[in-house]
Design a protein around this motif. Structure first.
Motif, PDB file in Angstrom:
ATOM      1  N   LYS A   7       0.836  -1.205   0.000  1.00 10.34           N
ATOM      2  CA  LYS A   7       0.000   0.000   0.000  1.00 10.34           C
ATOM      3  C   LYS A   7       0.870   1.254   0.000  1.00 10.34           C
ATOM      4  O   LYS A   7       0.646   2.188  -0.761  1.00 10.34           O
ATOM      5  CB  LYS A   7      -0.928   0.015   1.221  1.00 10.34           C
ATOM      6  CG  LYS A   7      -1.997  -1.076   1.211  1.00 10.34           C
ATOM      7  CD  LYS A   7      -2.854  -0.955   2.458  1.00 10.34           C
ATOM      8  CE  LYS A   7      -3.952  -2.013   2.484  1.00 10.34           C
ATOM      9  NZ  LYS A   7      -4.783  -1.907   3.684  1.00 10.34           N
TER      10      LYS A   7
ATOM     11  N   ASN B  24       2.605   1.706  -3.262  1.00 13.92           N
ATOM     12  CA  ASN B  24       1.650   2.229  -4.250  1.00 13.92           C
ATOM     13  C   ASN B  24       1.495   3.743  -4.120  1.00 13.92           C
ATOM     14  O   ASN B  24       1.448   4.471  -5.114  1.00 13.92           O
ATOM     15  CB  ASN B  24       0.283   1.564  -4.093  1.00 13.92           C
ATOM     16  CG  ASN B  24       0.279   0.125  -4.563  1.00 13.92           C
ATOM     17  OD1 ASN B  24       1.131  -0.270  -5.353  1.00 13.92           O
ATOM     18  ND2 ASN B  24      -0.660  -0.668  -4.069  1.00 13.92           N
TER      19      ASN B  24
ATOM     20  N   VAL C 113       2.376   6.455  -7.052  1.00 11.53           N
ATOM     21  CA  VAL C 113       1.384   7.410  -7.566  1.00 11.53           C
ATOM     22  C   VAL C 113       1.882   8.835  -7.391  1.00 11.53           C
ATOM     23  O   VAL C 113       1.757   9.676  -8.297  1.00 11.53           O
ATOM     24  CB  VAL C 113       0.022   7.225  -6.853  1.00 11.53           C
ATOM     25  CG1 VAL C 113      -0.961   8.295  -7.312  1.00 11.53           C
ATOM     26  CG2 VAL C 113      -0.537   5.845  -7.145  1.00 11.53           C
TER      27      VAL C 113
ATOM     28  N   ALA D   1      -5.106   3.695  -4.066  1.00 12.40           N
ATOM     29  CA  ALA D   1      -3.767   3.093  -4.013  1.00 12.40           C
ATOM     30  C   ALA D   1      -3.470   2.530  -2.631  1.00 12.40           C
ATOM     31  O   ALA D   1      -2.717   1.555  -2.495  1.00 12.40           O
ATOM     32  CB  ALA D   1      -2.708   4.129  -4.395  1.00 12.40           C
TER      33      ALA D   1
END
Length: 317
Positions: free
Chosen positions: A158, A161, A165, A274
């Motif tokens: 997580k 991610n 991003v 995300a």
């Protein structure tokens, strides 16, 4: 290549870039249209206590913004009047893209408050610069503060991610700046910033204090987003919300609409998704935050703008 050809080439690059952004936006958003119904249903049932907290935190952003200008001003200003101007500037900013309205309103007010064109321009430019620097400093400080705690990296993928991003959005912002301004204008802007910073050499404490005030404005926005997430039953740490807010700011900056409308919301949704939040819930959080921080203040800002006009606070004496 003559001058006219060069100008046309730059314009074409901008147009191509904007078209690519629209295509990417459609590719991401269209498959999620079915989630809007669920999001709207969730918006009807937020936890009211957190909504109240979010509204209060949004109000605090205007007091923090006014304090920053108070510290950067070269002449004495009335704090209550500066708060009123920030509300009016917000209203204008909702009508024009990229912060142009807010910058112009604050510049006009400083000229009204007996600042020279150079002083007014420096205060507005440095305020804008401190907003960016303060945001980056806050992100770095929070990440360093939480780096040794296991709950910061809980979820493993997580967090990765989120960083991916964020990196992508920062890349988009960088490309946007390069395409819009070009290398020569960018270098010239850096030289102008240096001159503007030197104008505060006789009042060295003002800049760090203004930076702290600008950082508090960012913190209030992040806390407001966190309260909106809590209102929707989403419990995430402050550092995660800060990163997600950064996604929204980056996406909003790259979106040529008033207040980054559309892009900012997409950035928030992308950040929450995300991190593992369901898309309908993420969209509901983003919409609630924008209702509280963008749409509701328009009513107060409109009144503030009328008062400023009546008092001629944007006219040069």
């Amino acid at each position: 290549m003559d001058k006219s050809t060069s100008i046309n080439f730059r314009v074409n690059k901008k147009q191509i870039f904007l078209v690519l952004l629209m295509v990417i936006g459609l590719y991401v958003i269209v498959p999620q249209i079915g989630d809007f119904k669920s999001s709207l249903h969730l918006l009807l049932k937020p936890q009211p206590q957190w909504v109240v907290v979010a509204v209060a935190l949004t109000a605090m952003t205007y007091f923090a913004g006014a304090l920053t200008y108070l510290l950067l001003a070269f002449k004495k200003l009335r704090y209550q009047q500066v708060v009123l101007v920030q509300l009016a500037a917000m209203f204008i900013n909702r009508l024009l893209p990229g912060g142009i309205g807010a910058l112009g309103a604050n510049y006009a007010y400083l000229r009204h408050a007996k600042h020279s064109p150079t002083q007014a321009g420096s205060a507005v430019a440095i305020n804008n610069l401190l907003g960016v620097v303060g945001h980056v400093v806050l992100v770095v400080c929070i990440m360093l503060l939480y780096s040794g705690q296991t709950n910061f990296v809980s979820g493993g993928n997580k967090f990765i991610n989120l960083l991916l991003v964020l990196s992508g959005i920062l890349a988009v912002v960088f490309v946007s700046v390069y395409l819009v301004f070009g290398r020569k204008k960018f270098v010239r802007a850096l030289k102008d910033i240096r001159k503007q910073l030197l104008s505060y050499k006789k009042r060295p404490l003002r800049l760090p204090l203004a930076l702290l005030s600008s950082m508090s404005l960012t913190a209030f926005n992040v806390l407001c987003l966190s309260a909106c997430a809590m209102a929707m039953g989403v419990h995430v740490s402050f550092v995660v919300v800060l990163l997600i807010f950064s996604f929204g700011v980056g996406a909003g900056t790259a979106t040529p609409t008033p207040g980054g409308l559309g892009g900012f919301e997409a950035g928030l949704v992308a950040g929450f998704v995300a991190y593992g939040v369901a898309t309908p819930v993420a969209l509901a959080v983003a919409l609630l935050y924008r209702i509280i921080s963008y749409w509701l203040p328009l009513l107060v800002g409109g009144v503030a703008f009328i008062i400023c006009q009546q008092r001629q606070l944007f006219s040069v004496k």
